[in-house]
Design a protein around this motif. Structure first.
Motif, short mmCIF file in Angstrom:
data_model
loop_
_atom_site.label_atom_id
_atom_site.label_comp_id
_atom_site.label_asym_id
_atom_site.label_seq_id
_atom_site.Cartn_x
_atom_site.Cartn_y
_atom_site.Cartn_z
N LYS A 30 0.86 -1.17 0.00
CA LYS A 30 0.00 0.00 0.00
C LYS A 30 0.91 1.23 0.00
O LYS A 30 1.54 1.54 1.01
N VAL A 31 0.97 1.89 -1.13
CA VAL A 31 1.83 3.07 -1.24
C VAL A 31 1.06 4.28 -0.75
O VAL A 31 0.07 4.69 -1.34
N MET A 32 1.49 4.84 0.36
CA MET A 32 0.81 6.00 0.92
C MET A 32 1.18 7.25 0.12
O MET A 32 2.17 7.27 -0.63
N LYS A 33 0.38 8.28 0.30
CA LYS A 33 0.44 9.44 -0.60
C LYS A 33 1.81 10.09 -0.65
O LYS A 33 2.24 10.53 -1.72
N TYR A 34 2.50 10.16 0.46
CA TYR A 34 3.79 10.85 0.46
C TYR A 34 4.94 9.90 0.82
O TYR A 34 5.98 10.32 1.32
N ASP A 35 4.73 8.61 0.58
CA ASP A 35 5.78 7.62 0.86
C ASP A 35 6.98 7.79 -0.06
O ASP A 35 6.84 8.19 -1.23
N THR A 36 8.13 7.44 0.46
CA THR A 36 9.31 7.23 -0.37
C THR A 36 9.36 5.73 -0.67
O THR A 36 9.47 4.92 0.24
N VAL A 37 9.22 5.38 -1.92
CA VAL A 37 9.11 3.97 -2.30
C VAL A 37 10.48 3.43 -2.67
O VAL A 37 11.23 4.04 -3.44
N LYS A 38 10.80 2.30 -2.07
CA LYS A 38 12.11 1.67 -2.31
C LYS A 38 11.95 0.39 -3.11
O LYS A 38 10.89 -0.24 -3.11
N GLU A 39 13.02 -0.01 -3.78
CA GLU A 39 13.03 -1.27 -4.52
C GLU A 39 12.78 -2.43 -3.55
O GLU A 39 13.32 -2.47 -2.45
N THR A 40 11.95 -3.38 -3.99
CA THR A 40 11.65 -4.54 -3.16
C THR A 40 12.22 -5.83 -3.75
O THR A 40 12.17 -6.87 -3.11
N GLY A 41 12.72 -5.74 -4.97
CA GLY A 41 13.23 -6.95 -5.62
C GLY A 41 12.14 -7.78 -6.28
O GLY A 41 12.39 -8.89 -6.76
N PHE A 42 10.92 -7.27 -6.30
CA PHE A 42 9.81 -8.01 -6.90
C PHE A 42 10.03 -8.13 -8.41
O PHE A 42 10.23 -7.12 -9.09
N SER A 43 9.97 -9.36 -8.93
CA SER A 43 10.27 -9.54 -10.35
C SER A 43 9.36 -10.54 -11.04
O SER A 43 9.57 -10.85 -12.22
N GLY A 44 8.36 -11.07 -10.32
CA GLY A 44 7.45 -12.00 -10.97
C GLY A 44 6.80 -12.95 -9.97
O GLY A 44 7.01 -12.85 -8.76
N PHE A 45 6.04 -13.89 -10.50
CA PHE A 45 5.29 -14.82 -9.65
C PHE A 45 4.81 -15.98 -10.51
O PHE A 45 4.89 -15.95 -11.74
#
Length: 541
Positions: free
Chosen positions: A14-29
């Motif tokens: 859940k990306v909040m309105k003023y979040d700083t979003v960082k890489e999570t390594g998500f690449s597929g499923f």
């Protein structure tokens, strides 16, 4: 100003309105070949608009922008535990708006939700999805891999009802009950519900006595036409038949008949309208006591004809009967009287009610009790069929719920719990409740998300009204359906390798056994567990 930046995220973020979003390594499923699957892309750029292009041999990918909705009541600070995103009021990501090729950025960023929604079984194997974003000066591409397993999910066996409020549609769109427009819009909303696991529909035989102030009324929505002459009642089931046919066309299988007594104690009859000497008037309601012989006579005549109608359609095993919603220990006397009447009239039918006091079941007052998930322990192993529900009061003990303010993982973990405890049914009261508490007035669900500061934002509805009479989904509804798909994936594994194997795969590596209160508070555990289930399915094909 930042340059164009793209970050792939799982559907649990859940990306909040003023979040700083960082890489999570998500690449597929991985996914089974007939399930829906979602992921997100966070976009930031120093411009107002970007263009979006999807390239994949999977031609069933639908993008949505994640829109922020206001909350003036995020959590109940007196009762809530600490597994929340935040406790402050403000804006939360919730509405999913179908995305165009050009996307407007807010505060130089936007999160886009992508859903793979196959209309037929997907081809097994590895599939690549590439998403290219351009800001007019710069262009970047991200890609992820989807491993489709050549096996479908088991059909949903759990009965799920999310209460459908016809009067809220009528108030929102301005049409009359049972007009042509009523039926058109109802079908649209049925279809969206069914596409997200709702296979049981609250059916307003008479105007539901739910979330209404004592002495108050909700707009009349009564499928049964009643005529009364000299104490004899006649009933017309044409509207009910149409309701059932539309619901079945949308994929709904079960019909949950509206309660025969008022909420919170079963002290009165619901509002019932009838034609009498050419006048359409109220014949039962708040002035009708549970002890009323006249109402008991009415129910006796009605029950005989309703049962004949249901059984002629072959729906006895698909019909659920209610007495009254959420009685408590102080209301045993009146509930007992009402329950005795309903049990006598509907012998052989499944009678269900939301109640969390085990004494009601021990006294034989209801054959299928539905306890809240934070009060479920006494019922586990002690009832023939375990059902559960949650609402605004379930914000403690880390139980699953779907408020704006809680992590998506806490919403989705329900699926693992439902499988572990072999739960047969799940109930929630708010599919589209767009009123203040007690239905005192209509709200704009885009502006008020907490029923007038009565229920935590996210409790009272999971869809938003679109002008054309269709429903827009919330992020929470998609995640909630992911929980059901997790449950069905475990059932698929059970069919291939047995329940013992499925449970072992589910709980592998846990320090404590999975319960309704105990589970890792971790997105990675949630996702890795589902990948482990998928691998076990693939290995056992």
């Amino acid at each position: 100003m930042s340059e164009l930046n793209l970050i792939l995220l799982s559907s649990l973020e859940k990306v909040m309105k003023y979040d700083t979003v960082k890489e999570t390594g998500f690449s597929g499923f991985s996914m089974l070949n007939n399930e829906k699957k979602s992921f997100q892309l966070y976009i930031s750029a120093d411009c107002e608009k970007v263009s979006l292009e999807i390239q994949s041999d999977l031609n069933c990918i639908h993008p949505y922008t994640v829109e922020y909705m206001p909350s003036e009541y995020a959590i109940n600070e007196k009762t809530a535990d600490d597994y929340v995103i935040r406790s402050k009021d403000g804006y939360y990501p919730d509405l999913l708006q179908p995305a165009e090729k050009t996307i407007s950025l807010e505060n130089a960023n936007k999160t886009v939700w992508f859903e793979i929604e196959p209309k037929e079984n997907l081809q097994a194997g590895s599939h690549k999805i590439e998403i290219t974003v351009s800001d007019g000066r710069d262009e970047k591409t991200v890609s992820l891999t989807v491993d489709v397993i050549g096996c479908p999910l088991e059909k949903q066996s759990l009965i799920f009802t999310n209460w459908f409020h016809c009067d809220c549609l009528m108030q929102e769109y301005g049409f009359e009950a049972f007009s042509d427009e009523f039926w058109r819009v109802v079908e649209n909303y049925f279809r969206t519900a069914a596409e997200h696991g709702m296979n049981c529909i609250l059916t307003p035989l008479f105007t539901p006595s739910l979330d209404v102030a004592i002495g108050g009324e909700r707009p009349t929505v009564q499928l049964i036409d009643v005529t009364v002459n000299d104490g004899k009642y006649s009933f017309n089931f044409d509207k009910l038949l149409k309701w059932i046919e539309i619901a079945q066309r949308c994929g709904i299988e079960y019909f949950e008949m509206s309660h025969f007594f008022t909420q919170w104690g079963a002290k009165h009859a619901p509002k019932i309208m009838a034609y009498s000497n050419g006048e359409y008037k109220k014949i039962f309601g708040w002035k009708t006591s549970v002890l009323s012989k006249k109402y008991k006579n009415f129910l006796t005549q009605f029950a005989d004809e309703l049962k004949a109608f249901i059984e002629e359609l072959g729906l006895k095993d698909k019909t659920l009967i209610h007495v009254s919603d959420e009685p408590n220990s102080a209301q045993v006397f009146t509930y007992k009287i009402a329950a005795k009447t309903v049990k006598r009239l509907f012998e052989g039918y499944k009678i269900i009610d939301a109640l969390s006091d085990f004494k009601f079941y021990k006294k034989g007052l209801v054959n299928t009790p539905i306890p809240a998930n934070n009060h479920i322990e006494p019922f586990i192993g002690n009832v023939p069929e375990l059902w559960t529900y949650y609402c605004c009061a379930q914000d403690d003990k880390y139980v699953s719920n779907r408020f704006f303010s809680i992590p998506s993982q806490r919403n989705r973990v329900l699926g693992y719990q439902l499988y572990k405890y072999d739960v047969k049914g799940f109930l929630h009261w708010g599919y589209n409740f767009w009123n203040t508490q007690y239905s005192k007035k209509k709200i704009n669900p885009y502006e008020i998300t907490d029923a007038g500061k009565a229920f935590q934002s996210g409790d009272s509805y999971v869809v938003y009204p679109k002008q054309n009479g269709t429903a827009l989904c919330s992020l929470r509804l998609k995640v909630f359906y992911d929980a059901f798909q997790d449950m069905m994936a475990l059932q698929t594994l059970e069919k291939l390798a047995g329940r013992e194997t499925a449970l072992a795969v589910l709980e592998e590596g846990l320090e404590k056994e999975l319960t309704f209160f105990e589970y890792p508070h971790s997105d990675s555990w949630m996702l890795e567990t589902r990948e482990r289930i998928n691998k076990a399915i693939k290995d056992n094909l």
